[in-house]
Design a protein around this motif. Structure first.
Motif, PDB file in Angstrom:
ATOM      1  N   ALA A 171      89.868 -14.066  26.535  1.00  0.00           N
ATOM      2  CA  ALA A 171      90.131 -14.685  25.231  1.00  0.00           C
ATOM      3  C   ALA A 171      90.854 -13.726  24.293  1.00  0.00           C
ATOM      4  CB  ALA A 171      88.823 -15.162  24.601  1.00  0.00           C
ATOM      5  N   PHE A 172      90.787 -12.433  24.595  1.00  0.00           N
ATOM      6  CA  PHE A 172      91.519 -11.445  23.796  1.00  0.00           C
ATOM      7  C   PHE A 172      92.990 -11.454  24.214  1.00  0.00           C
ATOM      8  CE2 PHE A 172      87.223 -10.029  23.278  1.00  0.00           C
ATOM      9  CZ  PHE A 172      87.180  -9.414  22.041  1.00  0.00           C
ATOM     10  N   VAL A 173      93.855 -11.122  23.271  1.00  0.00           N
ATOM     11  CA  VAL A 173      95.293 -11.095  23.545  1.00  0.00           C
ATOM     12  C   VAL A 173      95.824  -9.693  23.215  1.00  0.00           C
ATOM     13  CG1 VAL A 173      97.530 -12.120  23.018  1.00  0.00           C
ATOM     14  CG2 VAL A 173      95.474 -13.536  22.970  1.00  0.00           C
ATOM     15  N   PRO A 174      96.293  -8.968  24.264  1.00  0.00           N
ATOM     16  CA  PRO A 174      96.215  -9.243  25.706  1.00  0.00           C
ATOM     17  C   PRO A 174      94.769  -9.199  26.194  1.00  0.00           C
ATOM     18  CG  PRO A 174      97.860  -7.538  25.209  1.00  0.00           C
ATOM     19  CD  PRO A 174      97.022  -7.703  23.991  1.00  0.00           C
ATOM     20  N   PRO A 175      94.498  -9.713  27.384  1.00  0.00           N
ATOM     21  CA  PRO A 175      93.135  -9.729  27.912  1.00  0.00           C
ATOM     22  C   PRO A 175      92.587  -8.309  28.114  1.00  0.00           C
ATOM     23  CG  PRO A 175      94.551 -11.224  29.135  1.00  0.00           C
ATOM     24  CD  PRO A 175      95.451 -10.406  28.274  1.00  0.00           C
ATOM     25  N   LEU A 176      91.270  -8.190  28.019  1.00  0.00           N
ATOM     26  CA  LEU A 176      90.613  -6.921  28.269  1.00  0.00           C
ATOM     27  C   LEU A 176      90.350  -6.789  29.769  1.00  0.00           C
ATOM     28  CD1 LEU A 176      88.060  -6.965  25.314  1.00  0.00           C
ATOM     29  CD2 LEU A 176      90.319  -5.885  25.394  1.00  0.00           C
ATOM     30  N   LYS A 177      90.670  -5.613  30.330  1.00  0.00           N
ATOM     31  CA  LYS A 177      90.587  -5.449  31.783  1.00  0.00           C
ATOM     32  C   LYS A 177      89.514  -4.467  32.242  1.00  0.00           C
ATOM     33  CE  LYS A 177      95.457  -6.589  32.635  1.00  0.00           C
ATOM     34  NZ  LYS A 177      96.728  -6.134  33.253  1.00  0.00           N
ATOM     35  N   THR A 178      89.234  -3.444  31.432  1.00  0.00           N
ATOM     36  CA  THR A 178      88.358  -2.369  31.901  1.00  0.00           C
ATOM     37  C   THR A 178      87.352  -1.980  30.822  1.00  0.00           C
ATOM     38  OG1 THR A 178      90.270  -1.528  33.128  1.00  0.00           O
ATOM     39  CG2 THR A 178      88.358  -0.097  33.007  1.00  0.00           C
ATOM     40  N   ALA A 179      86.195  -1.496  31.252  1.00  0.00           N
ATOM     41  CA  ALA A 179      85.153  -1.108  30.298  1.00  0.00           C
ATOM     42  C   ALA A 179      84.583   0.270  30.635  1.00  0.00           C
ATOM     43  CB  ALA A 179      84.034  -2.139  30.283  1.00  0.00           C
ATOM     44  N   LEU A 180      84.184   0.981  29.588  1.00  0.00           N
ATOM     45  CA  LEU A 180      83.446   2.236  29.694  1.00  0.00           C
ATOM     46  C   LEU A 180      82.196   2.065  28.847  1.00  0.00           C
ATOM     47  CD1 LEU A 180      82.957   5.288  30.198  1.00  0.00           C
ATOM     48  CD2 LEU A 180      84.526   5.763  28.300  1.00  0.00           C
ATOM     49  N   CYS A 181      81.013   2.169  29.448  1.00  0.00           N
ATOM     50  CA  CYS A 181      79.753   1.894  28.753  1.00  0.00           C
ATOM     51  C   CYS A 181      78.892   3.151  28.695  1.00  0.00           C
ATOM     52  CB  CYS A 181      78.985   0.778  29.446  1.00  0.00           C
ATOM     53  SG  CYS A 181      79.924  -0.743  29.713  1.00  0.00           S
ATOM     54  N   ILE A 182      78.392   3.467  27.501  1.00  0.00           N
ATOM     55  CA  ILE A 182      77.587   4.655  27.274  1.00  0.00           C
ATOM     56  C   ILE A 182      76.301   4.261  26.543  1.00  0.00           C
ATOM     57  CG2 ILE A 182      77.497   6.937  26.195  1.00  0.00           C
ATOM     58  CD1 ILE A 182      79.623   6.791  28.327  1.00  0.00           C
ATOM     59  N   ALA A 183      75.165   4.773  26.990  1.00  0.00           N
ATOM     60  CA  ALA A 183      73.897   4.488  26.321  1.00  0.00           C
ATOM     61  C   ALA A 183      73.823   5.216  24.983  1.00  0.00           C
ATOM     62  CB  ALA A 183      72.734   4.901  27.211  1.00  0.00           C
ATOM     63  N   VAL A 184      73.266   4.535  23.988  1.00  0.00           N
ATOM     64  CA  VAL A 184      72.979   5.140  22.684  1.00  0.00           C
ATOM     65  C   VAL A 184      71.469   5.304  22.605  1.00  0.00           C
ATOM     66  CG1 VAL A 184      73.164   4.910  20.188  1.00  0.00           C
ATOM     67  CG2 VAL A 184      74.976   4.005  21.658  1.00  0.00           C
ATOM     68  N   LYS A 185      71.015   6.532  22.333  1.00  0.00           N
ATOM     69  CA  LYS A 185      69.580   6.787  22.415  1.00  0.00           C
ATOM     70  C   LYS A 185      69.008   7.333  21.114  1.00  0.00           C
ATOM     71  CE  LYS A 185      69.747   9.456  26.114  1.00  0.00           C
ATOM     72  NZ  LYS A 185      69.270  10.234  27.289  1.00  0.00           N
ATOM     73  N   CYS A 186      67.781   6.894  20.812  1.00  0.00           N
ATOM     74  CA  CYS A 186      66.964   7.478  19.749  1.00  0.00           C
ATOM     75  C   CYS A 186      65.948   8.362  20.461  1.00  0.00           C
ATOM     76  CB  CYS A 186      66.273   6.401  18.935  1.00  0.00           C
ATOM     77  SG  CYS A 186      67.365   5.384  17.924  1.00  0.00           S
ATOM     78  N   GLY A 187      66.191   9.658  20.485  1.00  0.00           N
ATOM     79  CA  GLY A 187      65.348  10.532  21.275  1.00  0.00           C
ATOM     80  C   GLY A 187      65.621  10.285  22.748  1.00  0.00           C
ATOM     81  N   VAL A 188      64.572   9.851  23.471  1.00  0.00           N
ATOM     82  CA  VAL A 188      64.744   9.543  24.896  1.00  0.00           C
ATOM     83  C   VAL A 188      64.806   8.046  25.141  1.00  0.00           C
ATOM     84  CG1 VAL A 188      63.615  11.669  25.612  1.00  0.00           C
ATOM     85  CG2 VAL A 188      62.239   9.610  25.272  1.00  0.00           C
ATOM     86  N   THR A 189      64.713   7.265  24.070  1.00  0.00           N
ATOM     87  CA  THR A 189      64.696   5.807  24.197  1.00  0.00           C
ATOM     88  C   THR A 189      66.084   5.231  23.996  1.00  0.00           C
ATOM     89  OG1 THR A 189      62.430   5.746  23.345  1.00  0.00           O
ATOM     90  CG2 THR A 189      63.676   3.677  23.331  1.00  0.00           C
ATOM     91  N   VAL A 190      66.528   4.384  24.908  1.00  0.00           N
ATOM     92  CA  VAL A 190      67.820   3.718  24.761  1.00  0.00           C
ATOM     93  C   VAL A 190      67.677   2.611  23.716  1.00  0.00           C
ATOM     94  CG1 VAL A 190      69.579   2.322  25.897  1.00  0.00           C
ATOM     95  CG2 VAL A 190      68.508   4.214  27.125  1.00  0.00           C
ATOM     96  N   SER A 191      68.433   2.736  22.643  1.00  0.00           N
ATOM     97  CA  SER A 191      68.364   1.764  21.559  1.00  0.00           C
ATOM     98  C   SER A 191      69.595   0.867  21.503  1.00  0.00           C
ATOM     99  CB  SER A 191      68.200   2.477  20.214  1.00  0.00           C
ATOM    100  OG  SER A 191      69.256   3.405  20.012  1.00  0.00           O
ATOM    101  N   GLY A 192      70.604   1.192  22.300  1.00  0.00           N
ATOM    102  CA  GLY A 192      71.819   0.380  22.291  1.00  0.00           C
ATOM    103  C   GLY A 192      72.831   0.917  23.287  1.00  0.00           C
ATOM    104  N   VAL A 193      74.011   0.344  23.248  1.00  0.00           N
ATOM    105  CA  VAL A 193      75.091   0.752  24.152  1.00  0.00           C
ATOM    106  C   VAL A 193      76.411   0.738  23.385  1.00  0.00           C
ATOM    107  CG1 VAL A 193      76.400   0.178  26.240  1.00  0.00           C
ATOM    108  CG2 VAL A 193      73.913  -0.108  26.210  1.00  0.00           C
ATOM    109  N   LEU A 194      77.199   1.781  23.571  1.00  0.00           N
ATOM    110  CA  LEU A 194      78.552   1.852  23.015  1.00  0.00           C
ATOM    111  C   LEU A 194      79.511   1.542  24.156  1.00  0.00           C
ATOM    112  CD1 LEU A 194      80.467   2.593  20.661  1.00  0.00           C
ATOM    113  CD2 LEU A 194      80.386   4.960  21.481  1.00  0.00           C
ATOM    114  N   THR A 195      80.273   0.464  24.017  1.00  0.00           N
ATOM    115  CA  THR A 195      81.165   0.034  25.091  1.00  0.00           C
ATOM    116  C   THR A 195      82.607   0.041  24.616  1.00  0.00           C
ATOM    117  OG1 THR A 195      79.444  -1.366  26.068  1.00  0.00           O
ATOM    118  CG2 THR A 195      81.701  -1.806  26.731  1.00  0.00           C
TER     119      THR A 195
END
Length: 248
Positions: A171-195
């Motif tokens: 749906a994006f123009v141009p289309p999105l083809k590739t992703a890089l995903c990184i965990a976001v952590k509060c201490g040792v707990t994963v609280s989100g993801v930066l993609t």
């Protein structure tokens, strides 16, 4: 460039680009460490494979890598300063997203927060998304690539964007083809993801992964810790609205 000229540049940038303590310590210790540093540099050059391109080409590549690494470190330090001085979450997120696009081949930067009540990751911020396609988009924890990263606390490099977004990637123009995903952590707990999403095929490398990890660490303060109900919560709709309007 003479030593005195180099020292003058360091003094001029002391307190702005460079840490004053490091500048002062380096200048004081220069006479003692310079001979060893020069010798180490000569040994390193002797270990660089020359191949068929000649020594100048190899040396040029090494110097380019050093220059790129220095520029990257400077921009990451600037990102840290911006986050410390930011008056609001949107201000910090805008600055970090802008640096992400400069330091990596990302075209869309998305921040997902983990919501333990529903066990999903919800997109609370996205750049270069004028139609707000990712606004409020949810991915179950453990599913797709963003959800897998949240469940396993491991990065994913150069996965297909469609594996994460499904038909939304087209749906994006141009289309999105590739992703890089990184965990976001509060201490040792994963609280989100930066993609990071790119329009290119497999453009990310290990260096981009390192950069993304540093930026993800800066973003941790803007996501509530799912294990602590007392953690201040960013008003997610306000963040999404601000980021969407700034791109129209």
């Amino acid at each position: 460039l003479s030593n005195e000229d180099a020292f003058e540049i360091l003094r001029e940038r002391r307190g702005t680009m460079y840490d004053p303590l490091i500048v002062d310590s380096f200048i004081r210790a220069y006479d003692a460490i310079a001979p060893a540093a020069i010798s180490a540099g000569q040994q390193a050059r002797s270990l660089v494979p020359i191949g068929n391109e000649g020594p100048h080409a190899s040396s040029g590549r090494v110097l380019n890598q050093i220059h790129e690494g220095s520029a990257e470190s400077t921009m990451l330090l600037e990102a840290a300063r911006v986050c410390q001085k930011a008056q609001s979450a949107p201000e910090a997120l805008d600055a970090i997203a802008s640096l992400s696009r400069e330091l990596t081949p990302a075209h869309v930067v998305a921040l997902y927060a983990f919501l333990p009540q529903s066990d999903v990751l919800r997109c609370i911020y996205a750049t270069n998304d004028p139609d707000a396609l990712l606004s409020g988009f949810e991915i179950p924890k453990g599913e797709r690539t963003t959800g897998w990263v949240a469940a396993n606390d491991r990065s994913i490099l150069n996965s297909a964007a469609a594996l994460d977004l499904g038909t939304l990637a087209d749906a994006f123009v141009p289309p999105l083809k590739t992703a890089l995903c990184i965990a976001v952590k509060c201490g040792v707990t994963v609280s989100g993801v930066l993609t990071f999403y790119s329009r290119l095929e497999s453009p990310f490398n290990e260096r981009h992964t390192y950069t993304a990890e540093q930026l993800a660490a800066l973003l941790a303060r803007y996501i509530p810790n799912p294990e602590r109900s007392s953690t201040p919560v960013v008003r997610f709709p306000d963040v999404i609205s601000r980021s969407s309007q700034s791109r129209k």
